[in-house]
Design a protein around this motif. Structure first.
Motif, short mmCIF file in Angstrom:
data_model
loop_
_atom_site.label_atom_id
_atom_site.label_comp_id
_atom_site.label_asym_id
_atom_site.label_seq_id
_atom_site.Cartn_x
_atom_site.Cartn_y
_atom_site.Cartn_z
N SER A 31 0.27 -1.69 0.08
CA SER A 31 -0.34 -0.73 -0.16
C SER A 31 0.41 1.50 0.51
CB SER A 31 -0.44 0.26 1.37
OG SER A 31 -2.04 -1.26 1.23
N GLN A 32 2.05 1.56 0.82
CA GLN A 32 2.78 2.58 0.45
C GLN A 32 3.44 2.60 -0.85
OE1 GLN A 32 6.01 2.22 3.74
NE2 GLN A 32 6.72 4.42 2.76
N GLU A 35 0.60 4.04 -2.73
CA GLU A 35 0.10 5.08 -2.22
C GLU A 35 1.65 6.93 -2.53
OE1 GLU A 35 0.37 7.56 1.70
OE2 GLU A 35 0.36 5.89 1.96
#
Length: 74
Positions: A31-32, A35
């Motif tokens: 997810s990072q 993102e």
């Protein structure tokens, strides 16, 4: 930060890229990585919008340059 869970389907080569990037850059999660990629895309879009806005020519402003009120030191 308020977050929302999202499910996406990606080609295998992109999932592999995400995983490799996560490991290489020591990101906490996939997810990072996503993102960070989306922030880069967002910034790219904003830069293009600013570039287009600054390229627009408004002839009405030309009148204000000759009104004698402009301070040359600005």
């Amino acid at each position: 930060m308020n977050v929302e869970k999202l499910s996406v389907s990606l080609p295998v080569y992109l999932v592999q890229f995400i995983e490799n990037y996560k490991l290489d850059k020591k990101c906490k999660s996939r997810s990072q990585v996503i993102e960070e990629a989306l922030e880069l895309l967002r910034n790219q879009e904003l830069e293009e919008a600013y570039r287009q806005a600054s390229a627009e020519n408004d002839n009405a402003w030309d009148v204000t340059l000759a009104d004698g009120l402009a301070d040359e030191t600005w």
